[in-house]
Scaffold this motif. Structure first.
Motif, mmCIF file in Angstrom:
data_model
loop_
_atom_site.group_PDB
_atom_site.id
_atom_site.type_symbol
_atom_site.label_atom_id
_atom_site.label_comp_id
_atom_site.label_asym_id
_atom_site.label_seq_id
_atom_site.Cartn_x
_atom_site.Cartn_y
_atom_site.Cartn_z
ATOM 1 N N ARG A 147 0.855 -1.186 0.000
ATOM 2 C CA ARG A 147 0.000 0.000 0.000
ATOM 3 C C ARG A 147 0.887 1.231 0.000
ATOM 4 N N ASP A 148 0.712 2.097 -1.008
ATOM 5 C CA ASP A 148 1.598 3.249 -1.170
ATOM 6 C C ASP A 148 1.613 4.123 0.082
ATOM 7 N N MET A 149 2.804 4.604 0.398
ATOM 8 C CA MET A 149 3.004 5.471 1.551
ATOM 9 C C MET A 149 2.990 6.923 1.090
ATOM 10 N N ASP A 150 2.461 7.800 1.937
ATOM 11 C CA ASP A 150 2.500 9.226 1.639
ATOM 12 C C ASP A 150 3.455 9.931 2.605
ATOM 13 N N THR A 151 3.594 11.241 2.439
ATOM 14 C CA THR A 151 4.553 11.998 3.247
ATOM 15 C C THR A 151 4.166 11.999 4.718
ATOM 16 N N GLU A 152 2.879 12.091 5.013
ATOM 17 C CA GLU A 152 2.444 12.091 6.412
ATOM 18 C C GLU A 152 2.769 10.773 7.107
ATOM 19 N N GLU A 153 2.644 9.675 6.379
ATOM 20 C CA GLU A 153 2.954 8.373 6.977
ATOM 21 C C GLU A 153 4.458 8.236 7.213
ATOM 22 N N LEU A 154 5.281 8.757 6.286
ATOM 23 C CA LEU A 154 6.729 8.737 6.501
ATOM 24 C C LEU A 154 7.104 9.606 7.696
ATOM 25 N N GLN A 155 6.460 10.767 7.831
ATOM 26 C CA GLN A 155 6.716 11.607 9.005
ATOM 27 C C GLN A 155 6.327 10.875 10.288
ATOM 28 N N ALA A 156 5.215 10.155 10.247
ATOM 29 C CA ALA A 156 4.812 9.394 11.428
ATOM 30 C C ALA A 156 5.823 8.289 11.737
ATOM 31 N N TYR A 157 6.360 7.656 10.712
ATOM 32 C CA TYR A 157 7.381 6.624 10.906
ATOM 33 C C TYR A 157 8.623 7.230 11.556
ATOM 34 N N VAL A 158 9.063 8.386 11.054
ATOM 35 C CA VAL A 158 10.219 9.069 11.648
ATOM 36 C C VAL A 158 9.898 9.500 13.076
ATOM 37 N N GLY A 159 8.672 9.965 13.314
ATOM 38 C CA GLY A 159 8.284 10.365 14.662
ATOM 39 C C GLY A 159 8.348 9.212 15.646
ATOM 40 N N LEU A 160 7.936 8.014 15.210
ATOM 41 C CA LEU A 160 8.017 6.843 16.092
ATOM 42 C C LEU A 160 9.474 6.473 16.371
ATOM 43 N N LEU A 161 10.351 6.617 15.386
ATOM 44 C CA LEU A 161 11.775 6.374 15.619
ATOM 45 C C LEU A 161 12.318 7.344 16.663
ATOM 46 N N ILE A 162 11.927 8.614 16.546
ATOM 47 C CA ILE A 162 12.394 9.632 17.492
ATOM 48 C C ILE A 162 11.867 9.334 18.898
ATOM 49 N N LEU A 163 10.604 8.952 18.992
ATOM 50 C CA LEU A 163 10.038 8.639 20.307
ATOM 51 C C LEU A 163 10.688 7.405 20.922
ATOM 52 N N ALA A 164 11.023 6.421 20.102
ATOM 53 C CA ALA A 164 11.740 5.259 20.626
ATOM 54 C C ALA A 164 13.097 5.663 21.174
ATOM 55 N N GLY A 165 13.723 6.647 20.537
ATOM 56 C CA GLY A 165 15.005 7.133 21.040
ATOM 57 C C GLY A 165 14.875 7.914 22.333
ATOM 58 N N VAL A 166 13.849 8.751 22.426
ATOM 59 C CA VAL A 166 13.699 9.555 23.637
ATOM 60 C C VAL A 166 13.265 8.702 24.820
ATOM 61 N N TYR A 167 12.627 7.557 24.550
ATOM 62 C CA TYR A 167 12.266 6.626 25.614
ATOM 63 C C TYR A 167 13.390 5.635 25.914
ATOM 64 N N ARG A 168 14.572 5.847 25.321
ATOM 65 C CA ARG A 168 15.745 4.974 25.496
ATOM 66 C C ARG A 168 15.414 3.533 25.105
ATOM 67 N N SER A 169 14.708 3.374 24.008
ATOM 68 C CA SER A 169 14.267 2.043 23.584
ATOM 69 C C SER A 169 14.854 1.643 22.239
ATOM 70 N N LYS A 170 16.012 2.212 21.876
ATOM 71 C CA LYS A 170 16.575 1.927 20.557
ATOM 72 C C LYS A 170 16.984 0.461 20.415
ATOM 73 N N ASN A 171 17.347 -0.196 21.510
ATOM 74 C CA ASN A 171 17.737 -1.603 21.460
ATOM 75 C C ASN A 171 16.607 -2.542 21.855
ATOM 76 N N GLU A 172 15.424 -1.993 22.071
ATOM 77 C CA GLU A 172 14.279 -2.806 22.476
ATOM 78 C C GLU A 172 13.572 -3.351 21.251
ATOM 79 N N SER A 173 13.064 -4.555 21.355
ATOM 80 C CA SER A 173 12.337 -5.172 20.248
ATOM 81 C C SER A 173 11.091 -4.354 19.911
ATOM 82 N N THR A 174 10.792 -4.266 18.624
ATOM 83 C CA THR A 174 9.588 -3.534 18.227
ATOM 84 C C THR A 174 8.325 -4.234 18.732
#
Length: 563
Positions: A147-174
């Motif tokens: 299913r094609d991704m749009d810019t808002e969905e990519l921003q949301a994906y990046v936002g989840l990466l950032i939140l995982a980092g701020v929660y110190r969860s970069k090494n935690e399983s998704t």
């Protein structure tokens, strides 16, 4: 082996320090490449780590030949540079006028209104749109139900990466991040775990079929995004007077033709990036990926000089600090021609150094020997017996020594103050990093790009709004969390179905309700039989009467028609 006068007897020959220094010894070491590690000299971070020892027995009588040599000056090892033990003929350093006004540029100030807008200046719409188009292209080729991704969905994906980092969860399983018990509701509220994993697998930054051959450009798989992003960095911020040039290592252990091994770095294996950072704020002003030497070509000569000249292009009136990997007499002269000053540690194998400064065994502990030309200053400092720290400077033109316990030269104190620009940048980026384990080096570089972007955005925002959350000691964490939430919110507003988790469903309902009034999607309650057919157990309810209904007895309607 040269012998050493006492302070009173050799006043006109060797400049001794006559006072002591008690500054901290916790400064960070600079590191050389693996091929050059055997040539490395003692770094200035070791300066001041030893206890004061008595040097009353270090005074010896010097031969008349050495007296005449000192009076005439000291010749370098290659015989091309004549150094003087005094600075009587040394010109006074006058800094050139800086060509850039330090701080956020007018371009950035006019476009920043909140924390999310400062981040958007680095992760621009052009970059996001390019990644979206390349990801959709690869998704259609590799996934049947893509299913094609749009810019808002990519921003949301990046936002989840950032939140995982701020929660110190970069090494935690998704799976743990999306878990209803151990995870956080915002992950399930933004997108499903399956969709997040699908985007991570499919994310691409170029068209593989039309990519240039790897031997022409090893960074071809990420080149366009990297160039578009690094072009933005100098546009948004101008460094203050002191800048630092050093290397950053992006951890990576997968297959990569330009992966480096640096044993003194914490990660040891990874992708090396040359970095030019502002010392005061650690803003990454210019970055360059090191892709190694070209296949079949000889090793690069004067690589350190080439890197510093490229990384400081466009600066004027600034002072460059770098480690012994880069510092050389020729580089200092070239930077002076560009109206830039340089100081940093220098290796003892450089041919421009006079042999007398390399001698350490007969020297007194905590003593300093200076050598001067008209525009350059060399200092040899003995922090402990048998150790010799060498620094070259075109900014310092006098034999100044601090009046504290360790009697460090002022050159070394300034070096220890400025050399941590890139090291501090590495530290703050790693604190809330969104890096995740991957076998694809373009994705590893993209995650590092996201980390640098939200730190640079933080520098821009706090430079413009210094009073923002000033009373909070953890305001950078608040900034990153705010950026992450702003990135995922537009995608949450567009969700058509509620997640199964009650907490995540409540969050979606609250976001959609705050955005457009009452939501047509009711909160999920429990599983019951359909009110009309009594055949199926369902959890969907009517948004008006609240009765449980199945798909056969429900009707889809858009928001404008429901009003």
């Amino acid at each position: 082996m040269a012998r050493h006068y006492s302070t009173q007897e050799a006043l006109d020959i060797i400049m001794h320090s006559d006072c002591e220094d008690g500054s901290s010894s916790s400064s960070v070491d600079y590191e050389a490449d693996t091929e050059e590690a055997s040539e490395s000299t003692e770094d200035a971070s070791e300066v001041g780590t030893d206890q004061l020892e008595s040097n009353s027995d270090s005074s010896e009588t010097e031969s008349g030949g050495e007296m005449e040599e000192a009076a005439a000056g000291w010749t370098s090892k290659n015989g091309k540079v004549l150094w003087s033990p005094t600075n009587t003929e040394t010109l006074r350093y006058v800094p050139a006028a800086r060509s850039l006004t330090p701080g956020p540029t007018h371009y950035a100030v006019a476009r920043i209104s909140d924390s999310a807008s400062s981040f958007a200046l680095l992760m621009t719409d052009d970059i996001l749109q390019h990644i979206v188009s390349m990801t959709n292209l690869h998704g259609r080729r590799s996934i049947a139900e893509w299913r094609d991704m749009d810019t808002e969905e990519l921003q949301a994906y990046v936002g989840l990466l950032i939140l995982a980092g701020v929660y110190r969860s970069k090494n935690e399983s998704t799976l743990s991040l999306w878990s209803e018990k151990s995870g956080r509701s915002i992950f399930r509220a933004t997108m499903s775990h399956r969709r997040f994993h699908q985007i991570s697998r499919t994310l691409r930054f170029d068209d593989k079929l039309s990519r240039l051959r790897r031997r022409d450009d090893k960074l071809a798989a990420f080149r366009k995004v990297w160039d578009m992003w690094t072009h933005r960095l100098p546009m948004l911020f101008s460094p203050f007077s002191d800048v630092c040039v050093d290397e950053q290592l992006v951890p990576f252990r997968g297959r990569c033709s330009f992966k480096q091994y640096m044993p003194k770095k914490p990660a040891k294996y990874g992708i090396k990036i040359w970095a030019n950072c502002d010392v005061k704020s650690s803003y990454a002003w210019r970055l360059q990926v090191y892709t190694g030497k070209a296949a079949g070509s000889p090793s690069e000569v004067n690589q350190g000089m080439r890197v510093v000249l490229e990384m400081t292009e466009g600066l004027q009136g600034h002072i460059i600090t770098c480690g012994n990997v880069f510092t050389s007499f020729a580089l200092a002269e070239e930077l002076l021609g560009r109206k830039l000053a340089l100081f940093g540690t220098i290796r003892r194998n450089k041919p421009e150094l006079p042999p007398i400064l390399l001698q350490a065994r007969a020297r007194a502990i905590l003593s300093s020997t200076f050598a001067f030309t008209k525009t350059h200053t060399l200092v040899s400092y003995i922090p402990r017996r048998g150790r010799n720290v060498l620094l070259l400077s075109t900014k310092h033109r006098s034999p100044d020594v601090s009046d504290e316990m360790k009697r460090k030269p002022v050159i070394i104190k300034d070096y220890n103050r400025c050399k941590g620009g890139v090291d501090n940048f590495d530290k703050v980026v790693a604190t809330y990093s969104c890096r995740r384990r991957t076998n694809r080096w373009p994705l590893a570089l993209f995650l590092n790009l996201v980390d640098i972007s939200h730190y640079n955005a933080y520098v821009l925002w706090t430079s413009m709004e210094p009073s923002w959350q000033q009373q909070k000691p953890y305001r950078r964490r608040l900034f990153i969390e705010e950026v992450g939430e702003m990135l995922v919110t537009p995608h949450i507003k567009k969700r058509g179905r509620l997640p199964r988790s009650s907490a995540a469903a409540t969050m979606v309902s609250d976001v959609q309700g705050a955005a457009a009034g009452p939501s047509l999607i009711s909160e999920r309650k429990s599983w019951r039989q359909c009110h009309f057919c009594m055949d199926r157990r369902v959890c969907s309810t009517c948004c008006k009467c609240g009765k449980f209904i199945c798909k056969d007895h429900s009707l889809s309607i858009c928001s404008p028609c429901s009003t």
